[in-house]
Motif scaffolding. Structure first.
Motif, mmCIF file in Angstrom:
data_model
loop_
_atom_site.group_PDB
_atom_site.id
_atom_site.type_symbol
_atom_site.label_atom_id
_atom_site.label_comp_id
_atom_site.label_asym_id
_atom_site.label_seq_id
_atom_site.Cartn_x
_atom_site.Cartn_y
_atom_site.Cartn_z
ATOM 1 N N ILE A 37 29.284 143.140 51.627
ATOM 2 C CA ILE A 37 28.652 144.233 52.352
ATOM 3 C C ILE A 37 28.070 143.681 53.640
ATOM 4 O O ILE A 37 27.260 142.747 53.611
ATOM 5 N N LEU A 38 28.500 144.228 54.755
ATOM 6 C CA LEU A 38 27.996 143.804 56.062
ATOM 7 C C LEU A 38 26.906 144.767 56.514
ATOM 8 O O LEU A 38 27.142 145.964 56.688
ATOM 9 N N GLY A 39 25.702 144.241 56.687
ATOM 10 C CA GLY A 39 24.567 145.057 57.084
ATOM 11 C C GLY A 39 23.726 145.434 55.882
ATOM 12 O O GLY A 39 24.246 145.895 54.866
ATOM 13 N N ALA A 40 22.422 145.191 55.987
ATOM 14 C CA ALA A 40 21.526 145.417 54.849
ATOM 15 C C ALA A 40 20.445 146.431 55.177
ATOM 16 O O ALA A 40 19.288 146.272 54.794
ATOM 17 N N GLY A 41 20.839 147.500 55.869
ATOM 18 C CA GLY A 41 19.924 148.616 56.070
ATOM 19 C C GLY A 41 20.025 149.572 54.902
ATOM 20 O O GLY A 41 20.400 149.195 53.792
ATOM 21 N N SER A 90 28.451 148.588 57.313
ATOM 22 C CA SER A 90 27.457 149.549 57.775
ATOM 23 C C SER A 90 27.953 150.214 59.059
ATOM 24 O O SER A 90 28.627 149.571 59.883
ATOM 25 N N PRO A 91 27.628 151.513 59.251
ATOM 26 C CA PRO A 91 28.204 152.254 60.383
ATOM 27 C C PRO A 91 27.824 151.720 61.759
ATOM 28 O O PRO A 91 28.558 151.933 62.726
ATOM 29 N N GLY A 92 26.701 150.990 61.859
ATOM 30 C CA GLY A 92 26.291 150.475 63.159
ATOM 31 C C GLY A 92 27.107 149.298 63.645
ATOM 32 O O GLY A 92 27.000 148.896 64.804
ATOM 33 N N ILE A 93 27.935 148.719 62.774
ATOM 34 C CA ILE A 93 28.754 147.555 63.145
ATOM 35 C C ILE A 93 30.104 148.043 63.654
ATOM 36 O O ILE A 93 30.849 148.695 62.925
ATOM 37 N N ASP A 146 34.087 148.162 64.891
ATOM 38 C CA ASP A 146 35.322 147.525 64.428
ATOM 39 C C ASP A 146 35.691 146.325 65.291
ATOM 40 O O ASP A 146 36.470 145.466 64.870
ATOM 41 N N SER A 147 35.133 146.274 66.502
ATOM 42 C CA SER A 147 35.437 145.175 67.414
ATOM 43 C C SER A 147 34.631 143.913 67.113
ATOM 44 O O SER A 147 34.865 142.862 67.733
ATOM 45 N N ALA A 148 33.690 143.974 66.163
ATOM 46 C CA ALA A 148 32.910 142.788 65.805
ATOM 47 C C ALA A 148 33.854 141.691 65.314
ATOM 48 O O ALA A 148 34.783 141.962 64.537
ATOM 49 N N PRO A 149 33.663 140.439 65.748
ATOM 50 C CA PRO A 149 34.596 139.368 65.389
ATOM 51 C C PRO A 149 34.862 139.240 63.888
ATOM 52 O O PRO A 149 36.015 139.056 63.476
ATOM 53 N N LEU A 150 33.827 139.346 63.068
ATOM 54 C CA LEU A 150 34.018 139.198 61.626
ATOM 55 C C LEU A 150 34.871 140.335 61.069
ATOM 56 O O LEU A 150 35.724 140.124 60.198
ATOM 57 N N VAL A 151 34.663 141.535 61.574
ATOM 58 C CA VAL A 151 35.453 142.678 61.107
ATOM 59 C C VAL A 151 36.913 142.516 61.530
ATOM 60 O O VAL A 151 37.835 142.737 60.734
ATOM 61 N N LYS A 152 37.132 142.107 62.772
ATOM 62 C CA LYS A 152 38.501 141.897 63.240
ATOM 63 C C LYS A 152 39.195 140.803 62.430
ATOM 64 O O LYS A 152 40.364 140.929 62.071
ATOM 65 N N SER A 153 38.453 139.756 62.107
ATOM 66 C CA SER A 153 39.005 138.673 61.305
ATOM 67 C C SER A 153 39.394 139.168 59.914
ATOM 68 O O SER A 153 40.450 138.810 59.388
ATOM 69 N N ALA A 154 38.549 140.000 59.329
ATOM 70 C CA ALA A 154 38.844 140.539 58.006
ATOM 71 C C ALA A 154 40.100 141.396 58.028
ATOM 72 O O ALA A 154 40.967 141.283 57.145
ATOM 73 N N ILE A 155 40.207 142.248 59.041
ATOM 74 C CA ILE A 155 41.386 143.114 59.156
ATOM 75 C C ILE A 155 42.643 142.275 59.334
ATOM 76 O O ILE A 155 43.692 142.552 58.740
ATOM 77 N N ASP A 156 42.554 141.229 60.146
ATOM 78 C CA ASP A 156 43.697 140.336 60.356
ATOM 79 C C ASP A 156 44.132 139.651 59.069
ATOM 80 O O ASP A 156 45.313 139.344 58.871
ATOM 81 N N LEU A 216 30.271 145.111 39.824
ATOM 82 C CA LEU A 216 31.082 144.403 40.807
ATOM 83 C C LEU A 216 30.381 143.130 41.276
ATOM 84 O O LEU A 216 29.161 143.081 41.361
ATOM 85 N N GLU A 217 31.171 142.110 41.574
ATOM 86 C CA GLU A 217 30.631 140.913 42.228
ATOM 87 C C GLU A 217 30.419 141.269 43.696
ATOM 88 O O GLU A 217 31.350 141.635 44.399
ATOM 89 N N VAL A 218 29.192 141.150 44.153
ATOM 90 C CA VAL A 218 28.871 141.634 45.488
ATOM 91 C C VAL A 218 27.996 140.626 46.220
ATOM 92 O O VAL A 218 27.176 139.936 45.599
ATOM 93 N N PHE A 219 28.190 140.549 47.523
ATOM 94 C CA PHE A 219 27.377 139.681 48.375
ATOM 95 C C PHE A 219 27.056 140.434 49.650
ATOM 96 O O PHE A 219 27.934 141.070 50.247
ATOM 97 N N VAL A 220 25.804 140.368 50.077
ATOM 98 C CA VAL A 220 25.351 141.083 51.270
ATOM 99 C C VAL A 220 25.103 140.092 52.398
ATOM 100 O O VAL A 220 24.451 139.061 52.193
#
Length: 447
Positions: free
Chosen positions: A9-13, A72-75, A77-87, A28-32
């Motif tokens: 989970i990205l973002g802890a709001g 989280s909605p504030g992040i 799709d262009s964030a590097p980590l998100v792009k890396s995950a999609i790739d 579920l095994e989960v990490f924030v």
């Protein structure tokens, strides 16, 4: 660092923590992971529930063994980590998409550039008054995931932003409401209105013939999008200009609700929320309420007794004949226009924050007719100052709610209105628009 995360989970709001609680409750095994320091309230919740997390940055091996990311909605799709995950082929979804897997509740989903908080709150008020076991979630109140984890309801009124809709693939709204599409958040959509509009249209993604779609045919961009979109679901229109269709329309100063062969009406004067934009909101909520089985008498009652939403044209105080109004939720040009247009007294306008690609020229006419002074409230006020320096005779720059309120009070005279309608996001000086509105109200009460 958690050694073998499956769901990250990205973002802890509110959104991310709610998703974490739901994931843990389902085994579920989960990490924030949060790029910033985590708010103490949410950090304590994660600790108390034994949910592993990191803050102040993302670990280099965060994506190892990860099968899905809840973002989280504030992040963007262009964030590097998100792009890396999609790739890497890792699924990236929203908290709304994730929570929908674990509930059989009916979902009434509301989106639009303006009015969605009011419409969602009004609809929930109707459902609650009618005795339905109803939840209020999405971009308002406690997160959808938190509610599904804790006390799942039979039906939800869900306010959905474009950012939340972007992270959905299998989610399906039982009833979808599209209020309007006007320029907003264009910085997230390559300054392309049509890309933003396409995001809003995801509200009807996956709908079938058993589902319903309510939309405003007076809205130019919505009409353009729908003209090119096949609609297989039941369609209901709202309009102030057209008549006779299924949905709601105006006739002889009355709102006529015409839904599946049943017609009922109420006068515009009976509405608790006045103003043209609130007629649309009332129409949309009324149609949705009827579709979920609420009696017409209850709909009329709720449309006439509903109280204003906090931070939306909220009366704060009248001090020495000066009225203070909090519309902190006016975070874009169109909602600021509505806020200014609804005033019939000279306005001291407090605006500013993070500019989202605003075209301030759309405000020129209403500003010329109503605004006597502008109080800029932001870190970088240059776009506002540049836009209005030749239009508004007095412009002052401030960097706190208290300074803005004091400056406005100094400039105002009896029978003036001090209006907070920022037209911008709040994150340069405030935690969110609620924080901005509450600091504004506190400063007014301190006068």
């Amino acid at each position: 660092m958690y050694s073998n995360p499956k769901t990250v989970i990205l973002g802890a709001g509110e959104s991310g923590t709610g998703a974490a609680l739901l994931a843990r409750s389902r085994g579920l095994e989960v990490f924030v992971s949060d790029q910033s320091p985590i708010n103490e309230k949410y950090r304590n919740e994660l600790i108390q529930n034994g949910i592993p997390f990191e803050e102040g940055g993302h670990s280099a091996n965060l994506l190892e063994n990860t099968t899905e990311i809840i973002k989280s909605p504030g992040i963007p799709d262009s964030a590097p980590l998100v792009k890396s995950a999609i790739d890497k082929g890792i699924r990236v979804i929203s908290e709304i998409e994730f929570a929908s897997r674990y509930t059989n509740a009916s979902k009434i989903c509301i989106t639009g550039s303006n009015g969605k908080t009011t419409t969602t709150s009004l609809l929930w008020h109707m459902m609650h008054t009618a005795g339905l076991n109803a939840g209020l979630a999405g971009n308002i109140g406690n997160s959808f995931a938190r509610q599904v984890a804790g006390q799942d309801y039979d039906v939800y009124a869900l306010e959905l932003s474009s950012f939340q809709l972007d992270g959905m693939s299998r989610f399906r709204a039982d009833t979808a409401i599209l209020l309007n599409i006007t320029p907003d958040h264009l910085d997230r959509y390559e300054h392309d209105l049509m890309k933003y509009a396409a995001s809003k249209m995801r509200i009807i993604r996956n709908q079938t013939a058993d589902n319903a779609f309510i939309w405003c045919s007076d809205d130019e961009v919505s009409s353009k999008m729908i003209k090119n979109t096949p609609l297989n679901q039941q369609v209901f229109r709202i309009s102030l200009h057209d008549q006779g269709h299924e949905g709601a329309f105006i006739e002889d100063n009355k709102i006529i609700f015409n839904i599946k062969g049943e017609t009922f009406s109420m006068t515009i004067e009976e509405l608790a929320l006045q103003g043209k934009h609130n007629i649309y909101n009332s129409m949309a909520a009324g149609v949705a309420a009827k579709l979920v089985g609420i009696r017409k008498e209850t709909i009329r009652q709720c449309l006439s007794d509903f109280q204003h939403v906090e931070h939306r044209l909220e009366h704060v105080a009248n001090i020495h004949g000066i009225e203070f109004i909090n519309d902190s939720k006016a975070t874009n040009i169109n909602s600021a226009w509505w806020a200014l247009e609804s005033q019939n007294k000279p306005v001291i306008w407090i605006a500013g924050g993070i500019d989202k690609g605003n075209d301030y020229t759309k405000l020129y006419d209403v500003v010329k007719s109503r605004v006597k002074a502008l109080i800029c409230l932001g870190v970088d006020n240059r776009p506002l100052v540049e836009a209005f320096k030749d239009i508004i005779p007095v412009i002052t720059e401030t960097r706190s709610a208290a300074d803005a309120v004091n400056a406005a009070y100094y400039l105002a005279q009896k029978d003036d209105v001090v209006l907070l309608a920022p037209a911008c996001a709040s994150f340069d000086l405030f935690e969110n628009y609620e924080d901005r509105g509450r600091q504004f109200k506190a400063a007014v009460h301190a006068l």
